[in-house]
Design a protein around this motif. Structure first.
Motif, PDB file in Angstrom:
ATOM      1  N   GLN A   8     -15.239  10.315   0.360  1.00 50.82           N
ATOM      2  CA  GLN A   8     -14.758   9.197   0.865  1.00 50.82           C
ATOM      3  C   GLN A   8     -14.247   9.293   2.369  1.00 50.82           C
ATOM      4  OE1 GLN A   8     -11.355   7.546  -1.324  1.00 50.82           O
ATOM      5  NE2 GLN A   8     -12.214   8.045  -3.373  1.00 50.82           N
ATOM      6  N   ARG A  44      -6.711  -9.482  -2.753  1.00 50.34           N
ATOM      7  CA  ARG A  44      -8.100  -9.682  -3.203  1.00 50.34           C
ATOM      8  C   ARG A  44      -8.307 -10.777  -3.637  1.00 50.34           C
ATOM      9  NH1 ARG A  44      -9.956  -5.511  -6.940  1.00 50.34           N
ATOM     10  NH2 ARG A  44      -8.184  -5.840  -8.047  1.00 50.34           N
ATOM     11  N   ASP A  82      -2.996  -8.544   2.000  1.00 49.98           N
ATOM     12  CA  ASP A  82      -2.479  -7.567   1.072  1.00 49.98           C
ATOM     13  C   ASP A  82      -3.008  -8.039  -0.325  1.00 49.98           C
ATOM     14  OD1 ASP A  82      -1.053  -9.933   0.787  1.00 49.98           O
ATOM     15  OD2 ASP A  82       0.504  -8.975  -0.262  1.00 49.98           O
ATOM     16  N   ASP A 108      -9.409   1.241   4.184  1.00 53.99           N
ATOM     17  CA  ASP A 108      -8.257   1.229   3.090  1.00 53.99           C
ATOM     18  C   ASP A 108      -8.543   1.897   1.827  1.00 53.99           C
ATOM     19  OD1 ASP A 108      -6.715   0.018   0.824  1.00 53.99           O
ATOM     20  OD2 ASP A 108      -7.091  -1.897   1.355  1.00 53.99           O
ATOM     21  N   THR A 109      -7.304   3.115   1.551  1.00 51.99           N
ATOM     22  CA  THR A 109      -7.627   4.167   0.679  1.00 51.99           C
ATOM     23  C   THR A 109      -7.572   3.455  -0.788  1.00 51.99           C
ATOM     24  OG1 THR A 109      -5.183   4.297   0.756  1.00 51.99           O
ATOM     25  CG2 THR A 109      -6.590   5.735   2.037  1.00 51.99           C
ATOM     26  N   GLU A 110      -6.908   2.376  -1.165  1.00 47.06           N
ATOM     27  CA  GLU A 110      -6.868   1.749  -2.134  1.00 47.06           C
ATOM     28  C   GLU A 110      -8.264   1.151  -2.308  1.00 47.06           C
ATOM     29  OE1 GLU A 110      -3.643  -0.752  -2.653  1.00 47.06           O
ATOM     30  OE2 GLU A 110      -2.271   0.711  -2.464  1.00 47.06           O
ATOM     31  N   ALA A 111      -8.815   0.450  -1.625  1.00 44.48           N
ATOM     32  CA  ALA A 111      -9.993  -0.240  -1.716  1.00 44.48           C
ATOM     33  C   ALA A 111     -11.123   0.802  -2.285  1.00 44.48           C
ATOM     34  CB  ALA A 111     -10.597  -1.135  -0.334  1.00 44.48           C
ATOM     35  N   ARG A 112     -11.031   1.815  -1.609  1.00 46.12           N
ATOM     36  CA  ARG A 112     -11.982   2.949  -1.748  1.00 46.12           C
ATOM     37  C   ARG A 112     -12.043   3.566  -3.068  1.00 46.12           C
ATOM     38  NH1 ARG A 112     -10.666   5.712   3.446  1.00 46.12           N
ATOM     39  NH2 ARG A 112      -9.729   7.226   2.208  1.00 46.12           N
ATOM     40  N   ALA A 113     -10.656   3.541  -3.665  1.00 45.65           N
ATOM     41  CA  ALA A 113     -10.166   4.118  -4.814  1.00 45.65           C
ATOM     42  C   ALA A 113     -10.904   3.147  -5.954  1.00 45.65           C
ATOM     43  CB  ALA A 113      -8.706   4.466  -5.197  1.00 45.65           C
ATOM     44  N   ARG A 114     -10.794   1.831  -5.870  1.00 42.27           N
ATOM     45  CA  ARG A 114     -11.097   0.922  -6.746  1.00 42.27           C
ATOM     46  C   ARG A 114     -12.523   0.816  -6.731  1.00 42.27           C
ATOM     47  NH1 ARG A 114      -7.511  -2.750  -3.895  1.00 42.27           N
ATOM     48  NH2 ARG A 114      -9.256  -3.459  -2.763  1.00 42.27           N
ATOM     49  N   GLU A 154     -13.872   3.864  -8.868  1.00 42.50           N
ATOM     50  CA  GLU A 154     -13.664   3.881 -10.296  1.00 42.50           C
ATOM     51  C   GLU A 154     -14.904   3.497 -11.247  1.00 42.50           C
ATOM     52  OE1 GLU A 154     -10.287   1.348 -10.909  1.00 42.50           O
ATOM     53  OE2 GLU A 154      -8.876   2.829 -10.244  1.00 42.50           O
TER      54      GLU A 154
END
Length: 391
Positions: free
Chosen positions: A59, A228, A226, A42-48, A51
């Motif tokens: 990544q 958390r 979708d 999950d690219t969004e999870a990696r980005a979070r 941060e």
């Protein structure tokens, strides 16, 4: 002429594998280590996760991608869902990468044994994140026992009031047997390990009981993949039957208990309920010369000791404050990650052990089998390994 100090050793390069709810463990890697890689499809999870970490971790989508970059990391935090622990951990161990595996070690005894066998054969360091051994309340109870204040331990009881159970375990994959085996394993492995730790032995025979007694009545369901946990958790989700948007598949028990017979003659019991109004654990340890019990399991709570014969005395004969856990779960997490990194860098001894983690899994699996077989007793299989190489 003064001799300059030796250069500081380079931080351990750590991969964070799984960027979900437990990715917060990566906050505790500095200063001994540095999170230099993030692995999650999950690219969004990696980005979070990126941060809140220093630097710019590289990544990757999969562990296979990480392993194609030789020398990228020397250690890894495996924080993926429980049913993936074996498939993620074993290739890392084979590659010589030291592994911190979040508890439970696996969701089957066979997979736990496979992981231990690979760690033993390769000699790659393996650590399992049973952070409760580092909670101040557990350390305090163990100190009281070690001082001999209650004599030789004969019984350990634990009641676990899982007040946040509806939000924590019945809105995502935890609610499915196929993903978790059951909550006597997923949630109970923590306390079973602590019971073993306080009792100084491992379970050999268990009897389980329980059922899905409430959350199956909630018909409002939703696929929350979708979202958390932070998106749906609220103390206002009360009473339990008013919960909404539970997981589409719920086939794990929300009320369960197990009786345990240990290899050193100690008897123990564990109970958990996922719809209590309050959220904490209450332990009682009974010995040949007294007993102890905790009231509260974090900063501000106390452990009381009774070692004089009498009638009802709620204050006991001695009272010890629980201190050092102002951050709650986070303080134990920090100690656990620090212990893992000390093991990796210096070979330091650890309070946890892969063997103990395996015993927690095997006990929980046998207890769940017993529960689902009408409370028929089950023997807990012994590991086919040399304790000296895994403990």
């Amino acid at each position: 002429m003064s001799i300059p100090p030796p250069p500081e050793s380079a931080p351990v390069r750590v991969a964070v594998i799984g960027c979900g709810a437990r990715a917060s463990l990566a906050r505790h890697v500095d200063p001994v280590g540095r999170a230099t890689a993030l692995v999650d499809p999950d690219t969004e999870a990696r980005a979070r996760t990126a941060e809140f970490l220093p630097g710019e971790p590289v990544q990757y989508a999969t562990v296979a991608d990480l392993l194609e970059a030789p020398g990228a990391v020397t250690a890894a935090l495996v924080l993926t869902p429980d049913d993936t622990h074996a498939e993620v951990t074993i290739p890392l161990l084979e590659a010589g990468i030291a592994v911190f595996c979040e508890k439970p070690l696996a969701i089957t005894t066979a997979d736990a044994d496979r992981i231990l066998a690979v760690a033993t054969r390769t000699g790659t360091p393996l650590y399992v994140g049973h952070n409760m051994r580092h909670m101040s309340v557990v350390r305090l109870m163990r100190e009281i026992i070690d001082r001999g204040e209650i004599g030789e331990v004969k019984a350990v009881w634990c009641r676990h009031f899982v007040g946040h159970g509806g939000d924590y375990y019945f809105k995502d994959w935890h609610a499915e047997r196929a993903r978790s085996t059951g909550l006597l394993l997923q949630k109970g492995a923590h306390d079973i390990d602590v019971i073993h730790h306080l009792a100084g032995g491992y379970s050999t025979r268990v009897t389980g009981m329980g059922g899905l007694t409430l959350y199956d009545q909630v018909t409002d369901r939703r696929d929350n993949s979708d979202r958390r946990m932070a998106d749906w958790f609220s103390l206002e989700n009360w009473p339990p039957l008013s919960q909404r948007e539970l997981h589409p598949v719920i086939d794990v028990e929300d009320l369960s208990m197990v009786q345990m017979q240990l290899d050193n003659g100690v008897h123990a019991s564990y109970q958990q309920c996922h719809y209590t109004p309050d959220y904490w654990r209450n332990y009682t340890v009974i010995g040949t010369e007294g007993r102890l019990e905790n009231f509260g399991d974090g900063e501000g709570g106390v452990v009381r000791v009774w070692n004089r014969r009498s009638g009802y005395r709620p204050d006991g004969d001695a009272e010890y404050p629980i201190t050092g856990d102002e951050g709650g779960h986070g303080d134990a997490d920090a100690r656990t990650v620090a212990e893992f990194l000390a093991m990796v860098t210096d070979g330091a001894p650890t309070l946890t052990s892969p063997l103990a983690a395996r015993h927690a899994v095997a006990t929980a699996v046998a207890a769940t089998e017993s529960l689902r077989a009408g409370s028929a007793p089950r023997e807990v299989p012994a590991p086919d390994l040399d304790r000296r190489t895994t403990s």
